[in-house]
Write a protein that holds these residues in place. Structure first.
Motif, PDB file in Angstrom:
ATOM      1  N   PHE A 121       0.758  -1.199   0.024  1.00  0.00           N
ATOM      2  CA  PHE A 121       0.005   0.084   0.023  1.00  0.00           C
ATOM      3  C   PHE A 121       0.761   1.265  -0.113  1.00  0.00           C
ATOM      4  O   PHE A 121       0.500   2.231  -0.794  1.00  0.00           O
ATOM      5  N   ALA A 122       1.884   1.304   0.829  1.00  0.00           N
ATOM      6  CA  ALA A 122       2.805   2.350   1.128  1.00  0.00           C
ATOM      7  C   ALA A 122       3.626   2.509  -0.394  1.00  0.00           C
ATOM      8  O   ALA A 122       3.537   3.804  -0.604  1.00  0.00           O
ATOM      9  N   GLU A 123       4.009   1.736  -0.991  1.00  0.00           N
ATOM     10  CA  GLU A 123       4.642   1.633  -2.095  1.00  0.00           C
ATOM     11  C   GLU A 123       3.686   2.234  -3.499  1.00  0.00           C
ATOM     12  O   GLU A 123       4.052   3.185  -4.200  1.00  0.00           O
ATOM     13  N   ALA A 124       2.585   1.736  -3.360  1.00  0.00           N
ATOM     14  CA  ALA A 124       1.616   2.243  -4.425  1.00  0.00           C
ATOM     15  C   ALA A 124       1.111   3.429  -4.100  1.00  0.00           C
ATOM     16  O   ALA A 124       1.008   4.352  -4.916  1.00  0.00           O
ATOM     17  N   ALA A 125       0.926   4.080  -2.903  1.00  0.00           N
ATOM     18  CA  ALA A 125       0.711   5.388  -2.569  1.00  0.00           C
ATOM     19  C   ALA A 125       1.822   6.257  -3.234  1.00  0.00           C
ATOM     20  O   ALA A 125       1.632   7.448  -3.691  1.00  0.00           O
ATOM     21  N   GLU A 126       3.074   6.112  -2.719  1.00  0.00           N
ATOM     22  CA  GLU A 126       4.298   6.959  -2.952  1.00  0.00           C
ATOM     23  C   GLU A 126       4.600   6.955  -4.586  1.00  0.00           C
ATOM     24  O   GLU A 126       4.500   7.967  -5.051  1.00  0.00           O
ATOM     25  N   GLN A 127       4.071   5.994  -5.254  1.00  0.00           N
ATOM     26  CA  GLN A 127       4.370   6.042  -6.893  1.00  0.00           C
ATOM     27  C   GLN A 127       3.176   6.433  -7.530  1.00  0.00           C
ATOM     28  O   GLN A 127       3.311   7.004  -8.494  1.00  0.00           O
ATOM     29  N   HIS A 128       1.748   6.051  -7.055  1.00  0.00           N
ATOM     30  CA  HIS A 128       0.719   6.429  -7.769  1.00  0.00           C
ATOM     31  C   HIS A 128      -0.222   7.526  -6.852  1.00  0.00           C
ATOM     32  O   HIS A 128      -1.026   7.937  -7.551  1.00  0.00           O
ATOM     33  N   GLY A 129      -0.029   7.642  -5.849  1.00  0.00           N
ATOM     34  CA  GLY A 129      -0.978   8.557  -4.880  1.00  0.00           C
ATOM     35  C   GLY A 129      -2.013   7.774  -4.155  1.00  0.00           C
ATOM     36  O   GLY A 129      -2.218   6.513  -4.320  1.00  0.00           O
ATOM     37  N   ASP A 130      -2.643   8.467  -3.093  1.00  0.00           N
ATOM     38  CA  ASP A 130      -3.495   8.162  -2.374  1.00  0.00           C
ATOM     39  C   ASP A 130      -4.796   7.144  -2.968  1.00  0.00           C
ATOM     40  O   ASP A 130      -5.293   6.232  -2.470  1.00  0.00           O
ATOM     41  N   LEU A 131      -5.115   7.618  -3.956  1.00  0.00           N
ATOM     42  CA  LEU A 131      -6.288   7.400  -4.873  1.00  0.00           C
ATOM     43  C   LEU A 131      -6.229   6.006  -4.987  1.00  0.00           C
ATOM     44  O   LEU A 131      -7.392   5.196  -5.109  1.00  0.00           O
ATOM     45  N   VAL A 132      -5.136   5.279  -5.673  1.00  0.00           N
ATOM     46  CA  VAL A 132      -5.039   4.051  -5.942  1.00  0.00           C
ATOM     47  C   VAL A 132      -5.077   3.243  -4.652  1.00  0.00           C
ATOM     48  O   VAL A 132      -5.905   2.287  -4.832  1.00  0.00           O
ATOM     49  N   VAL A 133      -4.699   3.567  -3.534  1.00  0.00           N
ATOM     50  CA  VAL A 133      -5.067   2.874  -2.448  1.00  0.00           C
ATOM     51  C   VAL A 133      -6.388   2.658  -1.873  1.00  0.00           C
ATOM     52  O   VAL A 133      -7.087   1.447  -1.618  1.00  0.00           O
ATOM     53  N   ALA A 134      -7.206   4.006  -2.168  1.00  0.00           N
ATOM     54  CA  ALA A 134      -8.557   3.928  -1.674  1.00  0.00           C
ATOM     55  C   ALA A 134      -9.264   2.772  -2.829  1.00  0.00           C
ATOM     56  O   ALA A 134     -10.304   2.248  -2.506  1.00  0.00           O
ATOM     57  N   GLU A 135      -8.919   2.951  -3.916  1.00  0.00           N
ATOM     58  CA  GLU A 135      -9.548   2.239  -5.243  1.00  0.00           C
ATOM     59  C   GLU A 135      -9.189   0.614  -4.809  1.00  0.00           C
ATOM     60  O   GLU A 135     -10.069  -0.064  -5.118  1.00  0.00           O
ATOM     61  N   VAL A 136      -7.897   0.472  -4.601  1.00  0.00           N
ATOM     62  CA  VAL A 136      -7.647  -1.118  -4.364  1.00  0.00           C
ATOM     63  C   VAL A 136      -8.645  -1.480  -2.971  1.00  0.00           C
ATOM     64  O   VAL A 136      -9.311  -2.572  -3.261  1.00  0.00           O
ATOM     65  N   LEU A 137      -8.835  -0.667  -2.066  1.00  0.00           N
ATOM     66  CA  LEU A 137      -9.650  -1.232  -1.077  1.00  0.00           C
ATOM     67  C   LEU A 137     -11.181  -1.287  -1.286  1.00  0.00           C
ATOM     68  O   LEU A 137     -11.749  -2.050  -0.557  1.00  0.00           O
ATOM     69  N   GLN A 138     -11.544  -0.509  -2.337  1.00  0.00           N
ATOM     70  CA  GLN A 138     -12.684  -0.561  -2.977  1.00  0.00           C
ATOM     71  C   GLN A 138     -13.144  -1.627  -3.865  1.00  0.00           C
ATOM     72  O   GLN A 138     -14.224  -2.324  -3.521  1.00  0.00           O
ATOM     73  N   ASN A 139     -12.070  -2.352  -4.201  1.00  0.00           N
ATOM     74  CA  ASN A 139     -12.121  -3.545  -5.415  1.00  0.00           C
ATOM     75  C   ASN A 139     -11.753  -4.670  -4.856  1.00  0.00           C
ATOM     76  O   ASN A 139     -12.277  -5.564  -5.216  1.00  0.00           O
ATOM     77  N   ILE A 140     -10.844  -4.824  -3.622  1.00  0.00           N
ATOM     78  CA  ILE A 140     -10.585  -6.163  -3.140  1.00  0.00           C
ATOM     79  C   ILE A 140     -11.829  -6.498  -2.331  1.00  0.00           C
ATOM     80  O   ILE A 140     -12.744  -5.893  -1.927  1.00  0.00           O
ATOM     81  N   PRO A 141     -11.872  -8.174  -2.132  1.00  0.00           N
ATOM     82  CA  PRO A 141     -13.010  -8.702  -1.337  1.00  0.00           C
ATOM     83  C   PRO A 141     -13.129  -7.948  -0.065  1.00  0.00           C
ATOM     84  O   PRO A 141     -11.946  -7.969   0.555  1.00  0.00           O
ATOM     85  N   PRO A 142     -14.271  -7.862   0.638  1.00  0.00           N
ATOM     86  CA  PRO A 142     -14.331  -7.307   1.899  1.00  0.00           C
ATOM     87  C   PRO A 142     -13.743  -8.112   2.844  1.00  0.00           C
ATOM     88  O   PRO A 142     -13.436  -7.594   3.973  1.00  0.00           O
ATOM     89  N   HIS A 143     -13.764  -9.451   2.731  1.00  0.00           N
ATOM     90  CA  HIS A 143     -13.315 -10.140   3.682  1.00  0.00           C
ATOM     91  C   HIS A 143     -11.507 -10.160   3.924  1.00  0.00           C
ATOM     92  O   HIS A 143     -10.899 -10.191   4.791  1.00  0.00           O
TER      93      HIS A 143
END
Length: 261
Positions: free
Chosen positions: A33-55
């Motif tokens: 998550f930290a590397e994704a945020a650093e390279q692509h911005g916080d929005l990508v982390v939020a999008e990953v959390l929106q799209n991965i299974p809730p469990h």
């Protein structure tokens, strides 16, 4: 970062995080998550959390509490967090529910408090509370936390009726749970009432609850039936998706009306 770049990287990051979490490598997932945020911005982390299974989100966030800050804690979208709460009970050891339910409830409180109060953004806080309390399991989760301080919750119920939107989180014992209870009541009147109903299933209006005398003696009969912390934890276990309805959002009526109108 452009939407095109976001769309290009999202599947790979989502797959990486999912595999790491399911393998039990939460620290490595957090690093991803930290590397994704650093390279692509916080929005990508939020999008990953929106799209991965809730469990998967539940498994990841269960490893963090108010004392262990996570990017997921800061950036999880309200709807994704609300959905993940349906699965958090599956991470609990049943023996611990029997032997030390208060410890689990305190961990649940640390999780909920950590997410809700991770930032000073009041709009985000309200959205988190509204989404979570719109679900059956979310209301049970709040009731479980409130069961750690039922007297203070009862006191706040009376304060809310008398003061409405001017309510503060100050109670006689200054419980740490009070600010969360007040924030929920302000964010969602229906969610607040439903959580109270989960904790005190026999009352039919919060005014009745507020007028009751709550004894400090755990062996003394209380004026309203109160579900125990252990019972509420088991209720959350039963609401894990394999045994719940598809949406988890019911038409259960609100017990109060217009408390802040």
């Amino acid at each position: 970062m452009s939407d095109e770049t976001s769309n290009k990287n999202l599947p790979a990051i989502s797959k990486q995080v999912t595999e790491l979490v399911l393998a039990g490598s939460l620290s490595h997932a957090e690093q991803a998550f930290a590397e994704a945020a650093e390279q692509h911005g916080d929005l990508v982390v939020a999008e990953v959390l929106q799209n991965i299974p809730p469990h998967v989100t539940a498994l990841h966030m269960a490893g963090f509490d108010g004392g262990k800050m996570s990017l997921a804690t800061l950036l999880v979208p309200p709807k994704a967090w609300a959905d993940s709460l349906a699965y958090i009970a599956a991470t609990w050891n049943e023996d611990m529910i029997e032997d030390d339910p208060e410890r689990i409830a305190e961990s649940l409180f640390a999780h909920i408090h950590g997410v809700v109060f991770a930032t000073d953004d009041e709009e985000r806080r309200n959205e988190l509370l509204q989404e979570a309390s719109a679900t059956d399991w979310g209301c049970t989760a709040f009731a479980t936390v409130f069961s750690l301080a039922p007297k203070e919750v009862m006191e706040l119920a009376g304060e809310i009726i008398s003061k409405g939107q001017y309510i503060t989180a100050q109670t006689g014992s200054d419980s740490d749970i009070a600010p969360l209870a007040v924030a929920l009541a302000k964010a969602s009147e229906d969610g607040w009432d439903r959580a109270l109903f989960e904790l005190f299933p026999e009352f039919r209006h919060s005014a009745d609850l507020a007028d009751a005398e709550f004894s400090d003696d755990p062996d003394e009969e209380q004026p309203f039936m109160q579900r125990s912390t252990k019972e509420l934890l088991y209720r959350m276990r039963k609401q894990v998706p394999s045994t719940r309805n598809a949406s988890g959002r019911t038409g259960r009526r609100s017990l109060g009306s217009g408390i802040f109108s």
